[in-house]
Design a protein around this motif. Structure first.
Motif, short mmCIF file in Angstrom:
data_model
loop_
_atom_site.label_atom_id
_atom_site.label_comp_id
_atom_site.label_asym_id
_atom_site.label_seq_id
_atom_site.Cartn_x
_atom_site.Cartn_y
_atom_site.Cartn_z
N LYS A 275 51.84 91.09 -52.24
CA LYS A 275 52.96 92.11 -52.38
C LYS A 275 51.93 93.71 -52.80
O LYS A 275 52.31 94.21 -51.51
CB LYS A 275 53.62 92.22 -54.17
CG LYS A 275 54.67 90.81 -52.76
CD LYS A 275 54.98 90.41 -54.95
CE LYS A 275 54.87 88.91 -54.61
NZ LYS A 275 56.53 88.43 -53.66
N ILE A 276 50.40 93.43 -53.38
CA ILE A 276 50.25 94.80 -53.13
C ILE A 276 49.46 95.00 -52.59
O ILE A 276 49.30 96.48 -52.26
CB ILE A 276 49.47 94.84 -54.85
CG1 ILE A 276 50.17 94.58 -55.72
CG2 ILE A 276 48.56 96.43 -55.22
CD1 ILE A 276 48.82 93.87 -56.84
N GLN A 277 48.89 94.05 -52.07
CA GLN A 277 48.58 94.55 -50.73
C GLN A 277 49.40 95.21 -48.95
O GLN A 277 49.44 96.05 -48.86
CB GLN A 277 48.11 93.55 -49.84
CG GLN A 277 46.32 92.60 -50.60
CD GLN A 277 46.20 92.15 -49.63
OE1 GLN A 277 45.77 91.24 -48.74
NE2 GLN A 277 45.55 90.69 -50.67
N GLY A 278 50.26 94.42 -49.07
CA GLY A 278 52.20 94.81 -48.34
C GLY A 278 52.44 96.55 -48.82
O GLY A 278 52.01 97.26 -47.43
N GLN A 279 52.32 96.82 -49.87
CA GLN A 279 52.86 98.44 -50.36
C GLN A 279 51.35 99.20 -49.73
O GLN A 279 51.33 100.12 -49.14
CB GLN A 279 52.48 98.14 -51.81
CG GLN A 279 54.03 97.55 -51.88
CD GLN A 279 55.24 98.06 -52.20
OE1 GLN A 279 55.30 99.36 -52.96
NE2 GLN A 279 56.21 97.74 -51.63
N PRO B 155 58.64 95.29 -66.52
CA PRO B 155 58.43 96.21 -65.86
C PRO B 155 57.04 96.92 -66.27
O PRO B 155 56.74 97.33 -65.08
CB PRO B 155 59.82 96.69 -66.51
CG PRO B 155 60.52 95.48 -66.66
CD PRO B 155 60.02 94.78 -67.15
N PHE B 156 56.48 96.46 -66.96
CA PHE B 156 55.33 97.08 -67.17
C PHE B 156 54.35 96.10 -66.40
O PHE B 156 53.93 96.93 -65.94
CB PHE B 156 55.36 96.94 -68.53
CG PHE B 156 55.22 97.41 -69.60
CD1 PHE B 156 55.79 98.77 -70.02
CD2 PHE B 156 56.79 96.91 -70.42
CE1 PHE B 156 55.89 99.43 -71.19
CE2 PHE B 156 57.86 97.76 -71.60
CZ PHE B 156 57.42 98.88 -71.53
N GLU B 157 54.59 94.95 -66.24
CA GLU B 157 53.53 94.43 -65.25
C GLU B 157 53.44 95.15 -64.44
O GLU B 157 53.25 95.57 -63.11
CB GLU B 157 53.58 93.31 -65.37
CG GLU B 157 52.88 92.43 -66.77
CD GLU B 157 52.81 90.83 -66.61
OE1 GLU B 157 51.79 90.65 -67.81
OE2 GLU B 157 53.16 90.25 -66.10
N LYS B 158 55.21 95.49 -63.38
CA LYS B 158 55.24 96.17 -62.06
C LYS B 158 54.83 96.98 -61.94
O LYS B 158 54.50 97.11 -60.86
CB LYS B 158 57.11 96.26 -61.96
CG LYS B 158 57.64 94.50 -61.73
CD LYS B 158 58.88 95.50 -60.96
CE LYS B 158 60.02 94.47 -62.07
NZ LYS B 158 61.90 94.62 -61.34
N ILE B 159 54.52 98.21 -63.24
CA ILE B 159 54.19 99.46 -62.93
C ILE B 159 52.33 99.21 -62.56
O ILE B 159 51.91 99.74 -62.27
CB ILE B 159 54.18 99.92 -64.43
CG1 ILE B 159 55.96 100.89 -63.60
CG2 ILE B 159 53.79 101.42 -64.45
CD1 ILE B 159 56.79 101.43 -65.08
N ASP C 67 51.00 97.01 -61.69
CA ASP C 67 50.34 96.68 -60.34
C ASP C 67 50.70 97.48 -59.14
O ASP C 67 49.89 98.45 -58.37
CB ASP C 67 51.04 95.02 -59.71
CG ASP C 67 51.08 93.93 -59.99
OD1 ASP C 67 50.15 94.56 -60.50
OD2 ASP C 67 51.76 93.56 -59.60
N ALA C 68 52.24 98.64 -59.58
CA ALA C 68 52.38 99.58 -58.82
C ALA C 68 51.23 100.50 -58.53
O ALA C 68 50.91 101.05 -57.69
CB ALA C 68 53.94 100.39 -59.32
#
Lengths: 392, 392, 392, 392
Positions: free
Chosen positions: D298-302, D46-50, D52-53
């Motif tokens: 994913k990050i680009q998509g977001q 979850p830390f890596e997800k955050i 990236d977010a």
């Protein structure tokens, strides 16, 4: 008509000759992108899948073939698998290729922009032809997951051209007495465009290939509202209906038990089949199941499916076609419809029970299988190992 | 890209050559089964329809042809109608047959079970060919309302065979330099099965007939979710896209103004057209409107429609296809999509205004027509008589 | 279960008490925007419609009420119409308002932007309440054609507010023992947005009004794939299911004979009804037909519809609910489903024939009516005059 | 209107205040039932997800919150996660419960027939409330996978009652300043009936609970053809639109990038939002993304998604509402529509670029992120471990 206690002779003959092919993967775990639930007793290898599939045939007498999915059903020695099937009382049916689970196929397989990926996908199909021959099968089924998720992602037109070329290479490997069937699907897993989305596209490719290429109609692979029996009639008119994937749906490609969502649709489809004599083995149409038993018992679900098709076919065969034609000639819409509905509402179950007993089968296959103890036995025996699902 | 003030030369050339055909019936009253609302100034005869249609061309410079619907547009002297059109600055386009409003066609026309009704329907089409020649047109458009409302009402298969035979008789009357186009439709007015429900069926009949038979794609005649641009690409690949019926829809065959319901779909469709150079006159694709202006001003609605197609075509022509192919080669999904969207979001209206002024047209055709006083004039003049609608 | 020769006592009692209301307009001509076909013998005035409707009751014993549509069914003396109905053995059911055929309602009625048009529409409904009382009815049904065709045409939100206010004025006129029911519809005749498109919207307005306002569910008024039985269960749970409009559909609001398109759906719907005892008169749910017999005989179509509902209700009542609950408790998906299907596949026709004979009715109402000579008689008698259809 | 180079002051203010919440799971792997493709650099915890977010926010300035999915995002110390988010410049948004991946939930969770399973599911939600508080969040989002695959499998009505009771227990744990939002979905993973299939059902439960319960509208969770902006207007009118799940779809719940499938629909939705001032923080509507980036970065998509919403909101804010109301008053359908379309076609990108630069953000966030090297960096760093996806 009054509830018949026995089937008319010709109906009994047609039902005796009629058979349904079951999918090996229908006996493994399946689910949705959200969750795949497991069940005790689920097969751990292709042999166990075939053993389970053989139960469907043992209890119904109408499911003598098992489709394989390659490489999901890869074994070291395919002739051993073929022999095992024979011992279980069944044979190997269609070989289903798989070009949707390797990372290389992320952007397509036979339609891929890169020749190297297409090469790999073509070679996979040639390998499937080898498996086909090694297992005593004569048919290769191609369903492609190819498509795109976003407008502009790739060229729709170029992909059609690639597809035509790839299929031509595969077709060149199809020998006499063999055939390929090409399945179409409206959407999923691709969400913008699918490369073989409809019967028209599948048929065009088959026409370009030759007579050993035919269309597969999966009842769950259409847009909402599509009149599927029309497509059946049209493909039969073109002599290009190669195979059926039976299942049912309420929304998308739900892969529910055939006849569960709309039994009247199944009846109408089978009536088109019957009107063109396509239920007879001579027609060459291979009637198959392609379903997911996500929540219910898998073998029971398969038996129920075979019975649903069999019962509905019996109803379709009972339609008074002479009376129907007469009502149609008089444009008597309601009488024509009533003649069809009369057969639909006729309870064929007692006559089918009698028919089965004559054949030495259980009168009630579903109940008989449930009482047989098979499921409890395999649940106890199949401990350890990895349950099979949608993976190699 | 930044908002262009002028169109690139090739884009301007393509737009100058591109034309849209308008339907005579688009200028008459239309509605739903619930109500047809009338409007002051609605034409009372085919001449007045053509006069109105000519306004669309006068203000947009892109709508030089008017489709007729027969017998709705029956006149005593078709050469007079042709000459009148010429005086108004337009010509006669496709002739649309009509086999859905006589009592004899209640159960079908070219597909009817009774040979006598088929004969009548075939003769009607042969008569349409005469009208075609008398009006200087070269094209006959066939849309059939044929189908059934109840399962069993008639034989789906037999009707296909009748259709094939009927079309063959009509086709025999089609001369060199002439063509017929066959339109398909998902449903309505038939609610169980439709005899030409999809592109595949239309194409099969055209293939059986010969090269002078092609498919018409009406953007409102598909099942929910159908990827129409795929069908465009496929029909162009077969060299069988004869004509387009533009309109838009949210639910069924709503016949709304093209581009009103989903402008991005229109863009994607036109981009497939552009990629295969089918927007050029040499392609032979006839781009037509087929819409109902139930609530809005009809001439204004037609002008808006022509502008929507023109603007969207300009966007499609502005796609950087080299960059797109490069992104596709790299499987850069988001960049490829972004290249497409860049053109979609580019505001082409200033450049189109400049383009029109260069051609001696109003920069803003919609506003110019509204200000012209034409509607007020005809509303005052066209008093008495019967306003035309969907009837002969 | 084996084919029953008689109905269980409670089932017979429930069927004897169950009734269906038929629509006066179902006996007039109807069609599509393309064509309305006429038939010899079609009623020329509301009295003749009621005479025809009474045939449906005479032969089925289950259709004792006739809905009126106002002003389509306007007569000088409504008490005379009421008395005539009584002489024919039927009574007047719901009064249906009509705010979609006057030019003033082109852009809406109860939702219209202009207070004067809303006033007119409200007054029309108050007048309908008068008609209701004059005919001995207690119920007013409101279906609105209101909506827009283009985004931006009007304010969705403001129209909801107008609708709430308009309904409140009408509701103020509803007395004790009376009620209004509000029908929702997915689309048509509006093609962009509809002001009461779904059950949620209808229910919200009813909740705001009070207990004398309830929802009408028309089986043809939903998006593709909608699970209608869920909505039935939900509305019953809220005690707000006021009435049913039965018909069937394959595509849009096709208005085909109930049970014709998907008989299993009808069964599932009726099973939800049965599970909440809503088939009993005490529930207050008014079961009505709302259909178009475009191609088929109208009286025959109505009789067939009543029989379809009756037969299917009998099947739903035969479900072994204790066994079902037990299988559900064990999460035995396939057995639970099989228990339902067992009732569906049971042929109830012989038992229903016996049931009817006990009631002094023809065993086979459809065939009996066809043999009665009524249609031939009215075709011969009803010469001249204007056949009634969807117009005042 | 001509292409603006700067945004009007009020539009700039509204955009500066407007924010979008991103989903932690959008940065992990996702796919279909056929295949989940992995990508180098995908977060392993979850830390890596955050982390990236936080990139999405860093480049757009408009995505300051991250939704968590529990237990997918379970960590030992939630306050550490909250602090980590703070360090990355973002905060924790909604907590999403998960009752669809444990074997116990095979037949339902809050609706389950067995009280023990419901208990477990209720407790899970109470635990989620703890997570909510531990992470500084104030909102719990409930989406249920509950439903059935076969008619008869369970009681639709009883499940509604169970649901109401279960929700009441959860709601009792919701404190002041906190809220729960209940999401509805048309189908999937259940294929016969879904327990919260539509906005009406969600709203009824929320109304029964109280003011701290509101509806979540996911743009992909409707039947084909549903007018979503109508639902938006209706829920806002009831003050019960709690949150939005943005994404887009062509077929089912495709979870594509918002605005990718139908950008005009997004515009119409946002225009309804704007008309009721619901884009302002004071409205309490939480605008979130809920998407799957199966094929694309994913990050680009977001980032693209955030930009799509931002650009489209700018267009919606640019609609000349006074002129629109005036055209509506005159029932000038085409002018009203043209006023809306004028804003839609206006190219807001240059003005938005300027707006971003004023805020110290990259003018072109998508391109800037691609050039930043972040993706290459994490792909190199995140070697080993298990990439996160749709699993705990």
């Amino acid at each position: 008509m009054t509830t018949p206690t026995t089937l008319p002779t010709e109906v009994a003959r047609d039902l005796a000759e009629f058979s349904i092919e079951v999918p090996s993967w229908g006996y493994g775990n399946s689910g949705t992108r959200f969750k795949v639930f497991g069940t005790p007793g689920t097969p751990r290898d292709p042999f166990e899948k075939i053993a389970d599939a053989a139960q469907t045939h043992a209890f119904t007498g109408s499911a003598p073939r098992v489709s394989l999915h390659y490489p999901w059903d890869r074994v070291e020695d395919f002739s051993a698998l073929r022999d095992f099937a024979g011992e279980q009382g069944v044979s190997i049916g269609m070989i289903n290729s798989n070009t949707f689970q390797d990372d290389e196929y992320k952007f397509g397989s036979l339609t891929h922009r890169d020749a190297s990926v297409r090469r790999r996908a073509i070679d996979h199909h040639l390998e499937c032809l080898e498996v086909m021959r090694a297992t005593g099968s004569h048919e290769l089924k191609i369903w492609l997951a190819d498509g795109t998720n976003y407008a502009g992602q790739d060229s729709i037109r170029a992909r059609q051209d690639h597809l035509a070329d790839s299929l031509a290479e595969i077709y060149a490997g199809v020998g006499e007495g063999e055939r390929i069937v090409l399945e179409y699907k409206f959407f999923e897993p691709a969400f913008y465009h699918t490369d073989v989305p409809d019967w028209g596209t599948s048929l065009l490719h088959c026409l370009a290939l030759g007579e050993r290429a035919q269309v597969v109609l999966d009842t769950g692979h259409h847009a909402p509202g599509t009149n599927i029996e029309f497509i059946v009639a049209q493909l039969l008119r073109q002599n290009r209906l190669g195979a059926f994937d039976f299942n049912s749906r309420n929304y998308a490609d739900d892969d529910l038990i055939v006849g569960a969502a709309d039994p009247f649709q199944l009846f109408r489809i089978l009536f088109e089949i019957v009107q063109q004599d396509a239920h007879r083995p001579a027609s060459g149409v291979n009637f198959m199941l392609d379903q997911c038993h996500n929540l219910e018992s898998k073998i029971q679900g398969q038996i129920r499916s075979v019975l649903n098709v069999q019962e509905t076919l019996a109803k379709a065969l009972l339609v008074d076609r002479a009376a129907l034609a007469d009502a149609q000639d008089r444009h008597d819409v309601l009488e024509a419809n009533a003649i069809l509905m009369d057969a639909f509402w006729t309870d064929v179950r007692p006559a089918l029970a009698a028919f089965r007993e004559e054949q030495g089968l259980p009168a009630e296959p579903f109940e008989a299988f449930r009482a047989s103890g098979y499921e409890e036995k395999v649940a106890a025996e199949r401990v350890g190992g990895n349950q099979m699902g949608w993976g190699a």
